[in-house]
Scaffold this active site. Structure first.
Site, PDB file in Angstrom:
ATOM      1  N   LYS A  53       0.826  -1.215   0.000  1.00  0.00           N
ATOM      2  CA  LYS A  53       0.000   0.000   0.000  1.00  0.00           C
ATOM      3  C   LYS A  53       0.857   1.261   0.000  1.00  0.00           C
ATOM      4  O   LYS A  53       0.595   2.198  -0.764  1.00  0.00           O
ATOM      5  CB  LYS A  53      -0.939   0.001   1.218  1.00  0.00           C
ATOM      6  CG  LYS A  53      -2.062  -1.031   1.121  1.00  0.00           C
ATOM      7  CD  LYS A  53      -2.878  -1.117   2.417  1.00  0.00           C
ATOM      8  CE  LYS A  53      -4.044  -2.103   2.260  1.00  0.00           C
ATOM      9  NZ  LYS A  53      -4.768  -2.364   3.525  1.00  0.00           N
ATOM     10  N   GLN A  97      -4.734  -1.251   9.795  1.00  0.00           N
ATOM     11  CA  GLN A  97      -4.798  -2.547   9.131  1.00  0.00           C
ATOM     12  C   GLN A  97      -5.475  -3.579  10.034  1.00  0.00           C
ATOM     13  O   GLN A  97      -5.098  -3.747  11.195  1.00  0.00           O
ATOM     14  CB  GLN A  97      -3.380  -3.026   8.759  1.00  0.00           C
ATOM     15  CG  GLN A  97      -3.325  -4.337   8.012  1.00  0.00           C
ATOM     16  CD  GLN A  97      -3.929  -4.260   6.618  1.00  0.00           C
ATOM     17  OE1 GLN A  97      -3.858  -3.225   5.953  1.00  0.00           O
ATOM     18  NE2 GLN A  97      -4.544  -5.345   6.170  1.00  0.00           N
ATOM     19  N   ASP A 120     -10.788   3.794   4.328  1.00  0.00           N
ATOM     20  CA  ASP A 120     -11.335   2.436   4.152  1.00  0.00           C
ATOM     21  C   ASP A 120     -12.862   2.463   4.015  1.00  0.00           C
ATOM     22  O   ASP A 120     -13.461   1.469   3.606  1.00  0.00           O
ATOM     23  CB  ASP A 120     -10.961   1.554   5.360  1.00  0.00           C
ATOM     24  CG  ASP A 120      -9.825   0.588   5.034  1.00  0.00           C
ATOM     25  OD1 ASP A 120      -9.558   0.349   3.832  1.00  0.00           O
ATOM     26  OD2 ASP A 120      -9.206   0.060   5.981  1.00  0.00           O
TER      27      ASP A 120
END
Lengths: 296, 296
Positions: A53, A97, A120
Site C-alpha cells: 500500500k 490494518q 477504508d
C-alpha cells in the site's frame, strides 16, 4: 468464450488518473495527499500488504507512511496514535490494518478515526452515508475499497447503465465486502440477493445470477456448474492453498478453470479484484484530501 | 388456511411492556421519558399521524409533545429548533415528521438531530451502526420503526430462530423501510433479495419468497399468484384508494383477498404493520431515555 477481467489493467488506469489528481493537488496546495497506515504486530501477510500500500502510494504521488506498533500496544496507546493522526492537518487518510490482535477492538478503533480521514470507508457514519445516499458518488464519498473496485470493473465490463435490471447475487455478508457490495449493486438498479453460509441451496441461488460476486474466503467453493451461462463473475477471494513443493499458491473463491466457457467475464485470482482494492484506497486518499482542502 | 397477523394485538403487547419500562424510568429518574415531534405545515394525513403518536405516547406513560411550525418556516429556523431540542436534557427523542415542504432538505434535518435522540433511526450514524452490527439489539440500538415492528411480528409468528435459512424478498428499497428491512432479515440469517421497480420479472422473484415484505406504496400491486403457498407476507403499504361513496378506503401493497388461502400468515391493512410502527417509536423513546440516563 470467457474473457478475463484484467485487474492489473483496470488498476493501472485508475492509478494513472489518481496520480494526475495527486500531482494537481500538490501543485495547488504545496504538499502531496498523505496516507498513514497503522499496523500492529508482525503478521507476515499483513506486513507485506501494508508495504504494498505505501509503495503504491509513493508511485502514485501520494505521501504514504507506515506506522508500526508492537503486538503488545494497549488500546489507550493505539487510540492516542489515531487521535494524533486525526489532529494532524497534513494527514488526509488513516488506515488501521485489520485484523488487530485479540486484545484490541477493531470496531472501536475504526470508530475512532475521523470520518473525513476514513479512507477504508468503514466508519459507521460513512457506512450510513453509503446506505442512505440517493446517488453513489465515488468522488464525494468514502466507499469501501474492494466493493468500489469491483463496481468499477463491472461498469467497465457492462457499461455504466449495463447493471440495471440484472439479477446480482453476492455470496458473503461481511462489513468489508459483502454488505457494501450489495448496496452498490442495488444503487445501480440490480435486483440483489445476499447469500451466505445459512443459505439453503446455494448452487441454485448462484445459478440465477447475471452478476455473481463471491466473497466468502473459501478456496474454489463456487463450482463451474453454479454459474449461469453468460454471467459476469467477480471473485473477491484470496486464499492460499498448499502445494506439493511447499510454496503454496493463491486461489479465489471460484473454481476458475471450471468457470471458463460458462461465464462471459470473470476476474482472475491473482490479478483481479485485489489489484483494484489498493488502487481504490489511493483514489479514496485523494478524494479525502480534496474534500478536506475544500473545507478549509 | 391463512391466519391474519393482528397488528393491534402485537402493538398492544409491546406498548404494555414499554409503559411498564417508562413508569420504572419515571420512578427512578423523577421524570417521564419524553418524545418531541416536530411537524411543519398542515398536511392533513401527517397532522393526524403525529397526533396519534403523541396521544399513544401519553397512554404509554411517555411525555409526548407536538411542536407545530408553519409551512413557511426557514431551514435556519428549523435547524435552530432541532438544536434547542438536542440541548434540552429533558428531551429523549426527537422526530421530524416527513415529508417536509419542498424548500427544506429532509436528509439535512435528520442529520442535524443528535444521534442519541434519533428515535426514527434515520441518522446516518445510526444507519451505519445497524449495518455494521454483529448482533441486532433493539434494546441498545435505534432501529427504524416500521422494519423493527415487522421483524418483531415475524419473530412472534415464526419463532426467534424461525427466520434462519428462509428465502426473504423485500419489494422496495427506501431508506425508511426496504433497506433496513433487508438488513434486519439478513442479520436473522435469511437469504435476502431486494427487488424494486427495475426488477425484470417481479412476480417470479416474489414467488421464491418464504417471507415476502411489500413496501412500495402501490395499492394491491402484489397479486395472489405472486405469493408462494405457505409464505409469510408482511404488507407495509398504506394506500388510500377512492370509493363510490367518496370516503375512500385504505388498502395495502398486497391484494389481500387474493392472498387468502395461499399465504400461511399475512398482516392486514389496516390493522397490521402500521400499528407496530407507532409502538416501536415509543419503544425507541424509552431505549433512548435509558441509554441517555446511563451516560449521565
Amino acid at each position: 468464450m470467457t474473457t478475463l477481467i484484467d485487474g492489473n489493467v483496470h488498476a493501472a488506469a485508475l492509478r494513472a488518473r489518481t496520480k494526475a489528481r495527486a500531482e494537481a493537488f500538490a501543485a495547488h496546495h504545496g504538499r502531496q495527499p498523505r496516507l498513514d497506515v497503522v499496523i500492529v504486530g508482525d503478521h507476515p501477510a499483513s506486513r507485506a500488504y501494508v508495504r504494498t500500500k505505501t509503495r503504491m502510494a509513493h508511485e502514485t504521488a501520494i505521501d504514504g507512511r507506515l506506522i508500526e506498533l508492537p503486538e503488545t500496544v494497549t488500546a489507550e496507546a493505539l487510540l492516542a496514535e489515531i487521535a494524533r493522526l486525526n489532529a494532524d492537518p497534513t494527514v488526509d487518510g488513516i488506515l488501521v490494518q485489520l485484523p488487530l490482535p485479540g486484545h484490541l477492538d477493531g470496531q472501536m478503533m475504526i470508530g475512532a478515526i475521523h470520518p473525513d480521514k476514513d479512507v477504508d470507508g468503514f466508519h459507521p457514519l460513512n457506512v450510513g452515508k453509503l446506505y442512505t445516499a440517493t446517488k453513489i458518488d465515488p468522488e464525494r464519498m468514502l466507499i469501501p475499497c474492494t466493493p468500489l473496485g469491483s463496481l468499477m470493473m463491472l461498469h467497465d465490463t457492462l457499461g455504466p447503465k449495463g447493471l440495471a435490471g440484472k439479477a446480482a447475487v453476492v455470496v458473503g455478508r461481511s462489513n468489508i465486502v459483502g454488505k457494501p457490495m450489495a448496496q452498490l449493486l442495488l444503487a445501480n438498479d440490480c435486483t440483489v440477493t445476499t447469500a451466505h453460509s445459512r443459505t439453503g441451496d446455494l448452487p441454485a441461488v448462484c445459478r440465477e445470477a447475471d452478476i455473481l460476486v463471491a466473497a466468502v474466503g473459501r478456496p474454489e467453493m463456487v463450482r463451474g456448474d453454479w454459474i449461469k451461462p453468460g454471467a459476469v463473475v467477480i471473485d473477491v477471494g484470496i486464499n492460499r492453498v498448499p502445494t506439493e513443493d511447499g510454496k503454496g499458491r493463491i486461489v479465489g473463491d471460484v473454481a476458475t478453470a471450471e468457470a471458463m466457457g460458462r461465464a462471459a467475464h470473470i476476474t482472475p485470482v491473482p490479478g483481479g479484484v485485489g489489484k483494484m482494492t489498493v488502487a481504490c484506497l489511493l483514489h479514496n486518499t485523494v478524494v479525502a484530501a480534496q474534500a478536506r482542502a475544500e473545507l478549509v
